[in-house]
Scaffold this motif. Sequence first.
Motif, PDB file in Angstrom:
ATOM      1  N   LYS A 122     -69.634  -3.984 -24.216  1.00 53.35           N
ATOM      2  CA  LYS A 122     -68.536  -3.073 -23.918  1.00 53.35           C
ATOM      3  C   LYS A 122     -68.245  -3.142 -22.425  1.00 53.35           C
ATOM      4  O   LYS A 122     -69.143  -2.996 -21.599  1.00 53.35           O
ATOM      5  CB  LYS A 122     -68.895  -1.636 -24.301  1.00 53.35           C
ATOM      6  CG  LYS A 122     -69.094  -1.436 -25.772  1.00 53.35           C
ATOM      7  CD  LYS A 122     -67.775  -1.421 -26.467  1.00 53.35           C
ATOM      8  CE  LYS A 122     -67.956  -1.090 -27.927  1.00 53.35           C
ATOM      9  NZ  LYS A 122     -66.727  -1.032 -28.633  1.00 53.35           N
ATOM     10  N   ALA A 166     -63.729  10.921 -17.022  1.00 55.89           N
ATOM     11  CA  ALA A 166     -64.799  11.272 -17.969  1.00 55.89           C
ATOM     12  C   ALA A 166     -66.066  11.695 -17.243  1.00 55.89           C
ATOM     13  O   ALA A 166     -66.717  12.669 -17.635  1.00 55.89           O
ATOM     14  CB  ALA A 166     -65.089  10.095 -18.888  1.00 55.89           C
ATOM     15  N   THR A 186     -67.709  15.350 -17.373  1.00 52.05           N
ATOM     16  CA  THR A 186     -69.095  15.484 -17.805  1.00 52.05           C
ATOM     17  C   THR A 186     -69.896  16.301 -16.804  1.00 52.05           C
ATOM     18  O   THR A 186     -70.679  17.181 -17.186  1.00 52.05           O
ATOM     19  CB  THR A 186     -69.737  14.096 -17.984  1.00 52.05           C
ATOM     20  OG1 THR A 186     -68.973  13.370 -18.952  1.00 52.05           O
ATOM     21  CG2 THR A 186     -71.171  14.209 -18.448  1.00 52.05           C
ATOM     22  N   ALA A 205     -65.639  13.204 -24.112  1.00 50.92           N
ATOM     23  CA  ALA A 205     -65.784  12.149 -25.124  1.00 50.92           C
ATOM     24  C   ALA A 205     -64.468  11.400 -25.319  1.00 50.92           C
ATOM     25  O   ALA A 205     -64.460  10.175 -25.482  1.00 50.92           O
ATOM     26  CB  ALA A 205     -66.253  12.752 -26.438  1.00 50.92           C
ATOM     27  N   LEU A 206     -63.357  12.108 -25.278  1.00 48.49           N
ATOM     28  CA  LEU A 206     -62.056  11.476 -25.416  1.00 48.49           C
ATOM     29  C   LEU A 206     -61.798  10.491 -24.281  1.00 48.49           C
ATOM     30  O   LEU A 206     -61.329   9.370 -24.500  1.00 48.49           O
ATOM     31  CB  LEU A 206     -60.954  12.542 -25.450  1.00 48.49           C
ATOM     32  CG  LEU A 206     -59.522  12.030 -25.462  1.00 48.49           C
ATOM     33  CD1 LEU A 206     -59.226  11.360 -26.794  1.00 48.49           C
ATOM     34  CD2 LEU A 206     -58.562  13.164 -25.204  1.00 48.49           C
ATOM     35  N   TYR A 259     -64.115   9.009 -22.387  1.00 44.70           N
ATOM     36  CA  TYR A 259     -65.032   7.875 -22.539  1.00 44.70           C
ATOM     37  C   TYR A 259     -64.468   6.885 -23.562  1.00 44.70           C
ATOM     38  O   TYR A 259     -64.544   5.675 -23.379  1.00 44.70           O
ATOM     39  CB  TYR A 259     -66.430   8.331 -22.957  1.00 44.70           C
ATOM     40  CG  TYR A 259     -67.264   8.850 -21.815  1.00 44.70           C
ATOM     41  CD1 TYR A 259     -67.622   8.018 -20.761  1.00 44.70           C
ATOM     42  CD2 TYR A 259     -67.712  10.159 -21.791  1.00 44.70           C
ATOM     43  CE1 TYR A 259     -68.385   8.485 -19.709  1.00 44.70           C
ATOM     44  CE2 TYR A 259     -68.479  10.641 -20.753  1.00 44.70           C
ATOM     45  CZ  TYR A 259     -68.821   9.794 -19.717  1.00 44.70           C
ATOM     46  OH  TYR A 259     -69.568  10.260 -18.676  1.00 44.70           O
ATOM     47  N   TYR A 260     -63.916   7.412 -24.641  1.00 44.64           N
ATOM     48  CA  TYR A 260     -63.301   6.547 -25.652  1.00 44.64           C
ATOM     49  C   TYR A 260     -62.156   5.741 -25.044  1.00 44.64           C
ATOM     50  O   TYR A 260     -62.045   4.540 -25.259  1.00 44.64           O
ATOM     51  CB  TYR A 260     -62.814   7.396 -26.829  1.00 44.64           C
ATOM     52  CG  TYR A 260     -62.023   6.613 -27.843  1.00 44.64           C
ATOM     53  CD1 TYR A 260     -62.665   5.751 -28.730  1.00 44.64           C
ATOM     54  CD2 TYR A 260     -60.642   6.735 -27.911  1.00 44.64           C
ATOM     55  CE1 TYR A 260     -61.938   5.025 -29.659  1.00 44.64           C
ATOM     56  CE2 TYR A 260     -59.913   6.011 -28.831  1.00 44.64           C
ATOM     57  CZ  TYR A 260     -60.556   5.157 -29.696  1.00 44.64           C
ATOM     58  OH  TYR A 260     -59.834   4.442 -30.600  1.00 44.64           O
ATOM     59  N   LEU A 261     -61.294   6.414 -24.281  1.00 39.61           N
ATOM     60  CA  LEU A 261     -60.177   5.719 -23.640  1.00 39.61           C
ATOM     61  C   LEU A 261     -60.653   4.663 -22.642  1.00 39.61           C
ATOM     62  O   LEU A 261     -60.043   3.607 -22.510  1.00 39.61           O
ATOM     63  CB  LEU A 261     -59.276   6.709 -22.909  1.00 39.61           C
ATOM     64  CG  LEU A 261     -58.322   7.528 -23.773  1.00 39.61           C
ATOM     65  CD1 LEU A 261     -57.593   8.538 -22.910  1.00 39.61           C
ATOM     66  CD2 LEU A 261     -57.344   6.636 -24.489  1.00 39.61           C
ATOM     67  N   PHE A 298     -63.280   2.766 -22.729  1.00 39.81           N
ATOM     68  CA  PHE A 298     -63.860   1.568 -23.322  1.00 39.81           C
ATOM     69  C   PHE A 298     -63.035   0.966 -24.450  1.00 39.81           C
ATOM     70  O   PHE A 298     -63.376  -0.090 -24.970  1.00 39.81           O
ATOM     71  CB  PHE A 298     -65.281   1.877 -23.821  1.00 39.81           C
ATOM     72  CG  PHE A 298     -66.230   2.116 -22.694  1.00 39.81           C
ATOM     73  CD1 PHE A 298     -66.736   1.066 -21.943  1.00 39.81           C
ATOM     74  CD2 PHE A 298     -66.612   3.405 -22.358  1.00 39.81           C
ATOM     75  CE1 PHE A 298     -67.597   1.287 -20.894  1.00 39.81           C
ATOM     76  CE2 PHE A 298     -67.494   3.640 -21.308  1.00 39.81           C
ATOM     77  CZ  PHE A 298     -67.985   2.575 -20.581  1.00 39.81           C
ATOM     78  N   LYS A 299     -61.943   1.623 -24.836  1.00 34.93           N
ATOM     79  CA  LYS A 299     -61.097   1.096 -25.899  1.00 34.93           C
ATOM     80  C   LYS A 299     -60.368  -0.140 -25.394  1.00 34.93           C
ATOM     81  O   LYS A 299     -59.838  -0.170 -24.293  1.00 34.93           O
ATOM     82  CB  LYS A 299     -60.086   2.159 -26.325  1.00 34.93           C
ATOM     83  CG  LYS A 299     -59.184   1.712 -27.432  1.00 34.93           C
ATOM     84  CD  LYS A 299     -58.158   2.767 -27.768  1.00 34.93           C
ATOM     85  CE  LYS A 299     -57.216   2.226 -28.798  1.00 34.93           C
ATOM     86  NZ  LYS A 299     -55.955   2.939 -28.793  1.00 34.93           N
ATOM     87  N   LYS A 300     -60.319  -1.174 -26.238  1.00 30.26           N
ATOM     88  CA  LYS A 300     -59.643  -2.404 -25.846  1.00 30.26           C
ATOM     89  C   LYS A 300     -58.154  -2.172 -25.689  1.00 30.26           C
ATOM     90  O   LYS A 300     -57.529  -1.461 -26.471  1.00 30.26           O
ATOM     91  CB  LYS A 300     -59.882  -3.486 -26.887  1.00 30.26           C
ATOM     92  CG  LYS A 300     -61.302  -3.942 -26.944  1.00 30.26           C
ATOM     93  CD  LYS A 300     -61.316  -5.423 -27.148  1.00 30.26           C
ATOM     94  CE  LYS A 300     -62.763  -5.861 -27.187  1.00 30.26           C
ATOM     95  NZ  LYS A 300     -63.098  -6.689 -26.099  1.00 30.26           N
TER      96      LYS A 300
END
Length: 62
Positions: free
Chosen positions: A4, A15, A19, A49-50, A52-54, A56-58
């Motif tokens: 990742k 993020a 946190t 969490a949202l 962090y998702y953004l 690492f999202k491709k």
Amino acid sequence: MNEKKVQRKWALVVAVLLTLAAINQLLKGMDLSDSYGAGSLVSLIVFPALFYYLAFKKKKEK
């Protein structure tokens, strides 16, 4: 191996800041006796969490 990598650096910075703010808020203590307190607890988990998702999202290839 599927590694990742950070796709959006700004989202990772946001993020991490969220946190740190959530940890600070949890250490101070929260009033969970009403629904507003429970909502605050959920938001302390969901918003970082949202982002962090953004982070690492491709990205979509054009």
